[in-house]
Design a protein around this motif. Structure first.
Motif, PDB file in Angstrom:
ATOM      1  N   VAL A   1      14.011 -33.693  57.371  1.00  0.00           N
ATOM      2  CA  VAL A   1      13.031 -32.677  57.756  1.00  0.00           C
ATOM      3  C   VAL A   1      13.207 -32.218  59.195  1.00  0.00           C
ATOM      4  O   VAL A   1      13.217 -31.018  59.480  1.00  0.00           O
ATOM      5  CB  VAL A   1      11.598 -33.200  57.528  1.00  0.00           C
ATOM      6  CG1 VAL A   1      10.568 -32.212  58.073  1.00  0.00           C
ATOM      7  CG2 VAL A   1      11.358 -33.453  56.047  1.00  0.00           C
ATOM      8  N   HIS A   2      13.351 -33.160  60.135  1.00  0.00           N
ATOM      9  CA  HIS A   2      13.392 -32.758  61.543  1.00  0.00           C
ATOM     10  C   HIS A   2      14.650 -31.956  61.875  1.00  0.00           C
ATOM     11  O   HIS A   2      14.698 -31.269  62.907  1.00  0.00           O
ATOM     12  CB  HIS A   2      13.252 -33.975  62.470  1.00  0.00           C
ATOM     13  CG  HIS A   2      14.446 -34.873  62.505  1.00  0.00           C
ATOM     14  ND1 HIS A   2      14.592 -35.949  61.660  1.00  0.00           N
ATOM     15  CD2 HIS A   2      15.557 -34.860  63.288  1.00  0.00           C
ATOM     16  CE1 HIS A   2      15.727 -36.562  61.925  1.00  0.00           C
ATOM     17  NE2 HIS A   2      16.337 -35.922  62.897  1.00  0.00           N
ATOM     18  N   GLU A   3      15.673 -32.030  61.031  1.00  0.00           N
ATOM     19  CA  GLU A   3      16.861 -31.193  61.220  1.00  0.00           C
ATOM     20  C   GLU A   3      16.699 -29.846  60.514  1.00  0.00           C
ATOM     21  O   GLU A   3      17.035 -28.791  61.062  1.00  0.00           O
ATOM     22  CB  GLU A   3      18.108 -31.912  60.706  1.00  0.00           C
ATOM     23  CG  GLU A   3      18.506 -33.128  61.526  1.00  0.00           C
ATOM     24  CD  GLU A   3      18.923 -32.772  62.940  1.00  0.00           C
ATOM     25  OE1 GLU A   3      19.367 -31.623  63.169  1.00  0.00           O
ATOM     26  OE2 GLU A   3      18.795 -33.634  63.829  1.00  0.00           O
ATOM     27  N   LYS A   4      16.172 -29.882  59.297  1.00  0.00           N
ATOM     28  CA  LYS A   4      16.070 -28.657  58.513  1.00  0.00           C
ATOM     29  C   LYS A   4      15.026 -27.700  59.073  1.00  0.00           C
ATOM     30  O   LYS A   4      15.149 -26.478  58.933  1.00  0.00           O
ATOM     31  CB  LYS A   4      15.747 -28.998  57.052  1.00  0.00           C
ATOM     32  CG  LYS A   4      16.809 -29.838  56.354  1.00  0.00           C
ATOM     33  CD  LYS A   4      18.165 -29.163  56.337  1.00  0.00           C
ATOM     34  CE  LYS A   4      19.184 -29.991  55.560  1.00  0.00           C
ATOM     35  NZ  LYS A   4      20.538 -29.397  55.579  1.00  0.00           N
ATOM     36  N   GLU A   5      13.970 -28.223  59.696  1.00  0.00           N
ATOM     37  CA  GLU A   5      12.968 -27.328  60.266  1.00  0.00           C
ATOM     38  C   GLU A   5      13.580 -26.448  61.354  1.00  0.00           C
ATOM     39  O   GLU A   5      13.205 -25.278  61.512  1.00  0.00           O
ATOM     40  CB  GLU A   5      11.792 -28.113  60.834  1.00  0.00           C
ATOM     41  CG  GLU A   5      12.128 -28.976  62.037  1.00  0.00           C
ATOM     42  CD  GLU A   5      10.918 -29.742  62.561  1.00  0.00           C
ATOM     43  OE1 GLU A   5      10.318 -29.277  63.544  1.00  0.00           O
ATOM     44  OE2 GLU A   5      10.598 -30.801  61.992  1.00  0.00           O
ATOM     45  N   LYS A   6      14.549 -26.989  62.081  1.00  0.00           N
ATOM     46  CA  LYS A   6      15.239 -26.197  63.103  1.00  0.00           C
ATOM     47  C   LYS A   6      16.034 -25.069  62.460  1.00  0.00           C
ATOM     48  O   LYS A   6      16.091 -23.947  62.973  1.00  0.00           O
ATOM     49  CB  LYS A   6      16.175 -27.090  63.924  1.00  0.00           C
ATOM     50  CG  LYS A   6      15.480 -28.220  64.670  1.00  0.00           C
ATOM     51  CD  LYS A   6      16.510 -29.132  65.323  1.00  0.00           C
ATOM     52  CE  LYS A   6      15.869 -30.370  65.925  1.00  0.00           C
ATOM     53  NZ  LYS A   6      16.882 -31.312  66.449  1.00  0.00           N
ATOM     54  N   ARG A   7      16.640 -25.361  61.315  1.00  0.00           N
ATOM     55  CA  ARG A   7      17.433 -24.346  60.619  1.00  0.00           C
ATOM     56  C   ARG A   7      16.532 -23.234  60.074  1.00  0.00           C
ATOM     57  O   ARG A   7      16.895 -22.057  60.117  1.00  0.00           O
ATOM     58  CB  ARG A   7      18.224 -24.993  59.481  1.00  0.00           C
ATOM     59  CG  ARG A   7      19.306 -25.963  59.954  1.00  0.00           C
ATOM     60  CD  ARG A   7      19.936 -26.682  58.768  1.00  0.00           C
ATOM     61  NE  ARG A   7      20.501 -25.742  57.809  1.00  0.00           N
ATOM     62  CZ  ARG A   7      21.753 -25.282  57.853  1.00  0.00           C
ATOM     63  NH1 ARG A   7      22.573 -25.696  58.810  1.00  0.00           N
ATOM     64  NH2 ARG A   7      22.184 -24.432  56.941  1.00  0.00           N
ATOM     65  N   VAL A   8      15.381 -23.622  59.545  1.00  0.00           N
ATOM     66  CA  VAL A   8      14.434 -22.630  59.030  1.00  0.00           C
ATOM     67  C   VAL A   8      14.018 -21.673  60.146  1.00  0.00           C
ATOM     68  O   VAL A   8      14.040 -20.437  59.975  1.00  0.00           O
ATOM     69  CB  VAL A   8      13.194 -23.331  58.421  1.00  0.00           C
ATOM     70  CG1 VAL A   8      12.084 -22.320  58.144  1.00  0.00           C
ATOM     71  CG2 VAL A   8      13.571 -24.073  57.149  1.00  0.00           C
ATOM     72  N   ALA A   9      13.637 -22.222  61.278  1.00  0.00           N
ATOM     73  CA  ALA A   9      13.202 -21.387  62.402  1.00  0.00           C
ATOM     74  C   ALA A   9      14.338 -20.519  62.924  1.00  0.00           C
ATOM     75  O   ALA A   9      14.141 -19.327  63.229  1.00  0.00           O
ATOM     76  CB  ALA A   9      12.644 -22.275  63.516  1.00  0.00           C
ATOM     77  N   ALA A  10      15.524 -21.096  63.026  1.00  0.00           N
ATOM     78  CA  ALA A  10      16.668 -20.345  63.550  1.00  0.00           C
ATOM     79  C   ALA A  10      17.029 -19.179  62.631  1.00  0.00           C
ATOM     80  O   ALA A  10      17.361 -18.074  63.095  1.00  0.00           O
ATOM     81  CB  ALA A  10      17.877 -21.267  63.719  1.00  0.00           C
ATOM     82  N   TYR A  11      16.960 -19.403  61.334  1.00  0.00           N
ATOM     83  CA  TYR A  11      17.258 -18.332  60.374  1.00  0.00           C
ATOM     84  C   TYR A  11      16.258 -17.186  60.520  1.00  0.00           C
ATOM     85  O   TYR A  11      16.644 -16.013  60.583  1.00  0.00           O
ATOM     86  CB  TYR A  11      17.236 -18.894  58.954  1.00  0.00           C
ATOM     87  CG  TYR A  11      17.223 -17.835  57.878  1.00  0.00           C
ATOM     88  CD1 TYR A  11      18.259 -16.909  57.764  1.00  0.00           C
ATOM     89  CD2 TYR A  11      16.165 -17.749  56.969  1.00  0.00           C
ATOM     90  CE1 TYR A  11      18.243 -15.932  56.777  1.00  0.00           C
ATOM     91  CE2 TYR A  11      16.146 -16.785  55.982  1.00  0.00           C
ATOM     92  CZ  TYR A  11      17.186 -15.873  55.891  1.00  0.00           C
ATOM     93  OH  TYR A  11      17.162 -14.904  54.912  1.00  0.00           O
ATOM     94  N   ALA A  12      14.965 -17.531  60.572  1.00  0.00           N
ATOM     95  CA  ALA A  12      13.942 -16.489  60.709  1.00  0.00           C
ATOM     96  C   ALA A  12      14.160 -15.691  61.996  1.00  0.00           C
ATOM     97  O   ALA A  12      14.116 -14.449  61.994  1.00  0.00           O
ATOM     98  CB  ALA A  12      12.554 -17.109  60.689  1.00  0.00           C
ATOM     99  N   ARG A  13      14.409 -16.401  63.090  1.00  0.00           N
ATOM    100  CA  ARG A  13      14.610 -15.706  64.368  1.00  0.00           C
ATOM    101  C   ARG A  13      15.849 -14.813  64.315  1.00  0.00           C
ATOM    102  O   ARG A  13      15.861 -13.710  64.886  1.00  0.00           O
ATOM    103  CB  ARG A  13      14.758 -16.725  65.496  1.00  0.00           C
ATOM    104  CG  ARG A  13      13.488 -17.532  65.802  1.00  0.00           C
ATOM    105  CD  ARG A  13      13.664 -18.313  67.088  1.00  0.00           C
ATOM    106  NE  ARG A  13      12.594 -19.265  67.316  1.00  0.00           N
ATOM    107  CZ  ARG A  13      12.707 -20.580  67.167  1.00  0.00           C
ATOM    108  NH1 ARG A  13      13.875 -21.112  66.804  1.00  0.00           N
ATOM    109  NH2 ARG A  13      11.676 -21.379  67.393  1.00  0.00           N
TER     110      ARG A  13
END
Length: 517
Positions: free
Chosen positions: A434-446
């Motif tokens: 989770v703590h890695e994938k949440e960064k990917r989710v945010a980065a994709y949206a941005r």
């Protein structure tokens, strides 16, 4: 007295053992295949016939990684997936040499750069947009790009957690899907859109009817900003949600209020809604109970029935209108749906979106009803195209699934997802940290938001939603392109006045059907 074996003798014994075991299995499978009656190929060609199924299964793998070109796969090709993967890792998405996209394919959008775009210090940036101005608690939505409905149960606990945390970091909303509100949706403290499906999961009473008390409980949660009444979705219009029994564990059962051990199949529509009057009554009721914006989600089969919908709104008054309409294209995806519905039913977004936008504008409701576009919009060009057509917001599910690490294994309905996104098997969920994938989710949206702003800057506007149909050309069948506003003249009655439609027979006919004239 013991026996001593040298290494060659040991290898020989092992080899004979393996050979003997293989021969025994082969003979066993031969007799099983020869005398079974379900599969003609295996019956006629014992053992060898089994390789047909093996190669069929492996075909997806080999096409994806070895044989298909970058832009050949369906439903998403390698170029699309790789763009999302790179964006999710906050890597630069600049490329060298030239585009691999064929710009002669009919329907391809080509954005028209301005001769004198704004300077870099006048860069186009997104402004928040108000939804539900007449509600007791309207919502000022910060982002035009958001996470579409994915139910807990359809996707896993760590996937929901990562989406919630990533949505908060990026400032986007997260739609619960029809499976109800879980603690994991709330974990990241992001803005939530609560979807009310036809089975009313999460807000139903013991008989499966809508419960006002539970509606109030959900509405009292500060993170829940809006409610979306789901009429249909693109992957299975005319069919309710399907959650296979294999994916219903004890927690999912409690959250949804359904039994374990059998598939959860939602009704194909809301039982209490038989016509557009009933739908507007339901919208008004939910908004009155919750005090928050209420919209609908639908996949269009035709624009014709929706003339009646907007005519009813005009008769009742603007306050009766939904605060937003989510338009899902027939190409939309899901965890489980019958193939005929996935392949053959529902207008694709490129047709449905423009019809819904124009109907809204013909009815003079441009500033009252917000349009949310959904359906395979995972890359900046797709999002910018939808905004040019008239969408106020874009929501995607599969784009964010790719950001979580989805490899398009096409096993969403089997509870065996290798990336841990759509499975409840703990050993497979371990791969989704989770703590890695949440960064990917945010980065994709941005990344999507930033690159849509780049396109808006290039065409010469100060904010992405200022893009219009005149800013994009569409490739025609002969390979030439034409401005989208020549193909689909924009009505924009709310912004430019009713006179915009006068003298055009198509608009005049539409105005009469809506009761405007």
């Amino acid at each position: 007295m013991g026996f001593a074996y040298n290494s060659i003798e040991v290898m020989a014994i092992i080899f004979i053992g393996v050979l003997g075991t293989g021969a025994f299995l082969g003979v066993t499978l031969f007799f099983i295949d020869r005398f079974q009656t379900q599969d003609a190929i295996r019956r006629n060609y014992p053992v060898i016939g089994r390789f047909r199924n093996i190669f069929t299964e492996l075909g997806e793998f080999f096409r994806q990684y070895f044989f298909a070109m970058d832009r050949e796969e369906m439903p998403f090709n390698r170029a699309q997936r790789n763009w999302v993967y790179n964006a999710s890792e906050a890597k630069g998405n600049t490329v060298a040499f030239g585009s691999t996209r064929n710009l002669n394919i009919p329907g391809t959008p080509i954005f028209m750069n301005a001769p004198f775009p704004p300077l870099d210090d006048q860069y186009a940036t997104t402004e928040p947009m108000l939804i539900g101005p007449t509600c007791r608690q309207p919502y000022l939505a910060p982002s035009f790009f958001n996470i579409s409905g994915m139910s807990y149960g359809a996707i896993s606990k760590p996937a929901i957690k990562a989406l919630s945390r990533g949505a908060k970091a990026a400032g986007v909303w997260l739609n619960t899907g029809e499976g109800g509100l879980s603690p994991y949706h709330l974990e990241g403290d992001c803005d939530i859109v609560f979807q009310i499906g036809t089975a009313k999961f999460g807000v139903r009473d013991a008989e499966g009817n809508l419960s006002d008390d539970k509606l109030r409980e959900v509405a009292a949660i500060p993170q829940v900003r809006m409610f979306e009444i789901k009429l249909s979705q693109g992957a299975k219009p005319g069919k309710g949600g399907i959650l296979p029994a294999a994916k219903i564990d004890k927690e999912v059962s409690i959250i949804r209020g359904i039994p374990m051990g059998k598939d959860a199949i939602s009704p194909n529509r809301h039982r209490e809604v038989n016509d557009f009057d009933g739908l507007l009554d339901l919208i008004s009721h939910v908004r009155e109970v919750t005090g928050k914006p209420v919209g609908i989600k639908t996949c269009m089969g035709s624009a014709d029935p929706w003339f009646e919908f907007f005519r009813k709104i005009r008769e009742r008054g603007e306050d009766s209108a939904p605060d937003f309409i989510s338009v899902d294209g027939g190409e939309g995806g899901t965890g489980a749906a019958p193939m005929p519905l996935i392949d053959l039913v529902g207008l694709p977004l490129r047709e449905a979106l423009i019809r819904m936008v124009d109907l809204r504008d013909l009815a003079g409701l441009h500033d009252r009803i917000r349009i949310v576009a959904s359906g395979k919009l995972v890359a900046p060009g797709d999002v910018a195209w939808a905004i040019c057509l008239g969408a106020d917001f874009i929501a995607t599910a599969r784009g964010f699934m790719f950001s979580l690490g989805c490899i398009q294994a096409l096993k969403c309905n089997r509870n065996t997802c290798p990336s841990g996104i759509t499975t409840h098997i703990p050993s497979l969920q371990k791969g989704l940290v989770v703590h890695e994938k949440e960064k990917r989710v945010a980065a994709y949206a941005r990344s999507v938001i930033g690159e849509v702003e780049t396109i808006a800057h290039s065409v010469g506007v100060a904010e992405p939603r200022q893009m219009r149909r005149r800013h994009v050309r569409i490739v025609c069948d002969d390979g030439t392109s034409v401005q989208m506003n020549d193909l689909y003249p924009s009505v924009l009655l709310g912004a430019e006045g009713l006179a915009r439609a006068r003298g055009n027979k198509q608009f005049e006919d539409g105005l009469k059907r809506l009761g405007v004239v």
